[in-house]
Design a protein around this motif. Structure first.
Motif, short mmCIF file in Angstrom:
data_model
loop_
_atom_site.label_atom_id
_atom_site.label_comp_id
_atom_site.label_asym_id
_atom_site.label_seq_id
_atom_site.Cartn_x
_atom_site.Cartn_y
_atom_site.Cartn_z
N VAL A 1 0.83 -1.21 0.00
CA VAL A 1 0.00 0.00 0.00
C VAL A 1 0.86 1.26 0.00
O VAL A 1 0.48 2.29 -0.58
N SER A 2 2.03 1.19 0.62
CA SER A 2 2.87 2.39 0.73
C SER A 2 4.04 2.37 -0.24
O SER A 2 4.85 3.31 -0.25
N GLY A 3 4.13 1.33 -1.06
CA GLY A 3 5.28 1.20 -1.96
C GLY A 3 4.98 1.63 -3.38
O GLY A 3 4.12 2.47 -3.63
N GLN A 4 5.69 0.98 -4.30
CA GLN A 4 5.59 1.34 -5.71
C GLN A 4 4.61 0.47 -6.49
O GLN A 4 4.38 0.70 -7.68
N SER A 5 4.03 -0.56 -5.83
CA SER A 5 3.07 -1.43 -6.52
C SER A 5 1.85 -0.61 -6.94
O SER A 5 1.29 0.15 -6.14
N VAL A 6 1.46 -0.77 -8.19
CA VAL A 6 0.29 -0.06 -8.69
C VAL A 6 -0.96 -0.80 -8.23
O VAL A 6 -1.08 -2.01 -8.44
N LEU A 7 -1.87 -0.10 -7.60
CA LEU A 7 -3.06 -0.75 -7.06
C LEU A 7 -4.22 0.23 -6.97
O LEU A 7 -4.06 1.44 -7.14
N THR A 8 -5.39 -0.33 -6.70
CA THR A 8 -6.59 0.46 -6.43
C THR A 8 -7.09 0.04 -5.05
O THR A 8 -7.24 -1.15 -4.78
N VAL A 9 -7.36 1.03 -4.19
CA VAL A 9 -7.73 0.76 -2.81
C VAL A 9 -9.18 1.16 -2.58
O VAL A 9 -9.60 2.26 -2.96
N MET A 10 -9.94 0.25 -1.97
CA MET A 10 -11.27 0.57 -1.46
C MET A 10 -11.10 0.88 0.03
O MET A 10 -10.73 -0.02 0.80
N ALA A 11 -11.33 2.12 0.43
CA ALA A 11 -10.96 2.57 1.78
C ALA A 11 -12.17 2.83 2.66
O ALA A 11 -12.82 3.88 2.55
#
Length: 767
Positions: A68-78
């Motif tokens: 979540v805090s790195g360079q991985s590309v993602l989509t977050v449901m918060a």
């Protein structure tokens, strides 16, 4: 410290040293402000917002913080703290830490379900295009818009050891669980389907509210509270009003519910292991497997295919299952499979019955089916039969990771089981025919509600007594309908062509019932083959033809009786059993023209006509090559021996011929007379080369009107007072003999009728 703060500090230090300007002055200058979209990574955004402390703690405890805090590309449901507090209270946990301490695996699944692979902006959430990507044209965006509805998350179960069948042998293997997919239900999906978004979404999520409006979406059970995506350094973030509970596969969902243990038990009779994608096994360092169910839909695996590159299937395919509960199955079993029909429990059911029963529980759609689609009659089962459930009476409405479930405590008979092939599926007496139906691939067409049918149900005994003998054999590979071969003296599996021939000969379309009085002709689904019904008895045209044999002494007609559906007719017609000791079969052996060419037995009713054909030179080497040809059908109207005998002198070219008492012709025919006789006899033949022949003539047949003969005349075939008449004009019609009820002797290459006089080509006194 956020990226924005870091950038601001650096700017202040730079200008302080160069121009001795305060950081506050620069911060107040719009020209030097950091852009609004530069918000930091997903972790930093949630940390700055300040109301995601529980979610962040859960991310940290479950090991997802580097992602979540790195360079991985993602989509977050918060989900915010308020949503987490409700979730924890519902689950009975005091805090996130308490949740983790008591069930760390489930917390990891839950957190991972909020973290999607790849970066999805708003439009990708509404209408993802896995094939065209960002370059999709406006026209392409309208194709299956919104139907690529689910996205891969980081939520997965650990591998587990399971015991079951691998290549037919019981063994223990390592089963790999792929990551779950999260359903994103957009307004575009419902628009494409032409159904109401709110009603259909809330049918499956009654505790949630549709908030997708005209340009939005809901995520599983949660509403999105944003009007656009929040851009982060490593993807996108969406605020949702609830913690999203991880959805399980359809299989896991039903297996965990004891109310569906019978259905899953039936389903698991097909369970077997299959090796996972090679890339998966390679990445783990050993061979791993997935649980499959043979030819049945793969509801036990998280992915419809195990190759992550096949995104168009992974993002779209979702099964729809109409699952009967134990109560529904038990009630249906007790009413449909009765002890007197040979089935006393579910364990007695034939594997083929189970397959049809289970497959009719699946909709033939690659997208999840919503209730409004069923109510509109738009949905078929996997077998193409109508889905006949009342969606308002569905007890369990379950949205799963790989599709949806309509769970019911009451069920109607599936269309195949309630149709005219139903007796084959509910009574062990007709199991052989059930396997013939399956092999023929005609089951679905005979279960159609678009037509009426009558079926004849041959018993297992009729298959066993048939020539050649047929049997249902059970091997380690399953059950097969087999046929004995005289060539090698062994049984072999029946082919689909032979099965279709059997089924078509036992089926008639667009007819409501068999008559119990009078004469009825039924055109079977085998072209130019018929059932003849006479006063409550039935025969086939092939058996009827046996009456032509001089040595035949029997009666081709046998008794029949209706097979009811608990006193009612079947949904699309009627079914009957018949008392012949073998199967009804289509006409075979010597054809019509060959019989006429070699009819040298004086006991044949066409003996004199056959002799005339020979005298006319139309017969050569057991055939009639100058008159007939292959792949052609003929209607032949044969004067009886008595009609020819009484009028032989009136037939062109026959002045020198005499007829003995035994119907033997004597005398010679000159070449000139031979030509006259041949030209005359050609008028008794009607050919499909010169006419459209879709049926053979009989009272009530469509084969009536004016036809070109093989000679010079045009033949009229008509009906008067229920009796067939033929001739070359209204004043010279001859009656078809009623000895055989005006029924045709039907063969593969044509049919023959006996007529009571000669056809008149300017003859006098011949009829």
């Amino acid at each position: 410290m956020t990226n924005k703060t870091t950038l601001l500090t650096l700017l202040c230090m730079f200008y302080a040293s160069m121009f001795v300007v305060s950081c506050r002055d620069i911060a107040d200058d719009d020209h030097y402000k950091s852009p609004d979209w530069l918000k930091g990574n997903a972790w930093q955004v949630m940390e700055d917002e300040g109301n995601h402390t529980m979610f962040l703690k859960a991310i940290e405890l479950t090991g997802f913080k580097p992602i979540v805090s790195g360079q991985s590309v993602l989509t977050v449901m918060a989900p915010n703290d308020e949503a987490w507090q409700r979730f924890l209270q519902e689950k009975g946990y005091a805090s996130v830490e308490d949740f983790y301490a008591k069930d760390p695996a489930y917390l990891k699944k839950t957190v991972g379900y909020h973290l999607m692979y790849y970066a999805y902006d708003w439009q990708k959430m509404v209408n993802f295009r896995p094939n065209e990507g960002d370059g999709a044209t406006d026209e392409q965006k309208q194709v299956a818009a919104g139907l690529y509805y689910k996205h891969r998350t980081r939520s997965a179960d650990d591998m587990e050891q399971m015991r079951g069948k691998l290549n037919g042998v019981d063994t223990t293997v390592t089963v790999y669980h792929y990551e779950r997919y999260l359903p994103v239900l957009s307004h575009m999906m419902f628009s494409t389907k032409g159904i109401d978004a709110k009603a259909n979404y809330e049918y499956f999520f009654p505790k949630s509210t549709w908030t997708g409006g005209s340009n939005g979406f809901n995520v599983s059970n949660a509403s999105v509270t944003d009007e656009n995506a929040v851009v982060t350094d490593n993807g996108y973030l969406y605020h949702v009003n609830q913690v999203i509970s991880p959805l399980e596969t359809i299989y896991t969902t039903l297996k965990s519910n004891p109310n569906y243990s019978d259905f899953i038990g039936l389903y698991d009779t097909y369970a077997e292991f299959a090796e996972a994608d090679q890339e998966t096994s390679t990445s783990i360092g050993r061979v791993v497997y997935t649980l499959t169910h043979g030819a049945l839909p793969n509801i036990a695996c998280e992915w419809p295919v195990t190759n992550f590159r096949q995104m168009s299937m992974l993002e779209r395919v979702g099964y729809t299952i109409l699952a009967p509960s134990n109560q529904a199955i038990n009630h249906f079993f007790s009413n449909y499979w009765k002890p007197e029909r040979g089935y006393r429990s579910l364990n007695d059911l034939d594997p083929l019955i189970l397959q049809y029963f289970i497959m009719q529980s699946f909709a033939d759609e690659e997208d999840p089916v919503f209730p409004e689609e069923i109510d509109k009659g738009l949905v078929k089962t996997a077998y193409g039969t109508p889905v006949n459930i009342n969606t308002a009476q569905v007890d369990d409405r379950l949205f799963c990771e790989n599709g949806v479930v309509y769970g019911m405590n009451n069920m109607s008979a599936p269309a195949i089981f309630s149709s005219v092939v139903g007796p084959a599926f509910c009574d062990t007496t007709y199991q052989c025919f059930m396997y013939a139906l399956d092999k023929s691939e005609l089951v679905l067409s005979l279960a159609s509600d678009k037509s009426e049918f009558v079926t004849l149900m041959p018993s297992n005994m009729q298959f066993n007594h048939n020539e050649p003998e047929m049997r249902l054999n059970t091997t380690t590979a399953g059950r097969n309908l087999e046929v004995y071969s005289d060539v090698d003296g062994n049984f072999a599996n029946m082919g689909s062509g032979q099965a279709r021939s059997i089924v078509n000969m036992h089926t008639a379309s667009n007819i409501s019932e068999l008559s119990t009085s009078g004469i009825q002709v039924v055109e079977t689904n085998t072209a130019f083959n018929y059932w003849f019904v006479s006063d409550g008895k039935i025969t086939t045209s092939a058996l009827f033809n046996e009456q032509l044999s001089p040595v035949y002494q029997g009666n081709p007609f046998v008794s029949f009786h209706e097979i009811g559906n608990d006193g009612q007719r079947w949904s699309n017609g009627r079914a009957y059993a018949y008392d012949y000791d073998k199967l009804f079969a289509e006409a075979s052996g010597d054809g019509l023209t060959h019989r006429l060419a070699v009819g040298n037995d004086r006991n044949y009713e066409y003996y004199l006509f056959a002799q005339l054909l020979q005298k006319a030179g139309l017969v050569q080497n057991g055939g009639m090559p100058t008159l007939t040809s292959d792949d052609t059908r003929y209607l032949v109207f044969v004067p009886t021996n008595e009609a020819i005998k009484n009028n032989i002198s009136q037939i062109p070219g026959c002045s020198a011929l005499k007829v003995a008492d035994d119907y033997t012709l004597t005398g010679n025919v000159s070449s000139t007379n031979k030509t006259l006789l041949a030209n005359y006899l050609r008028n008794y033949f009607v050919s499909s080369l010169m006419n459209t022949i879709t049926s053979y003539p009989y009272p009530g047949s469509s084969c009536q009107g004016t036809f070109y003969t093989m000679g010079t005349e045009q033949m009229v075939i008509t009906e008067r007072s229920g009796r067939l008449m033929v001739g070359f004009g209204a004043d010279s019609m001859v009656a078809v003999s009623d000895k055989y009820h005006c029924l045709p002797f039907a063969f593969a290459d044509g049919c023959m009728h006996f007529i009571d006089g000669l056809l008149d080509t300017n003859l006098e006194g011949t009829h």
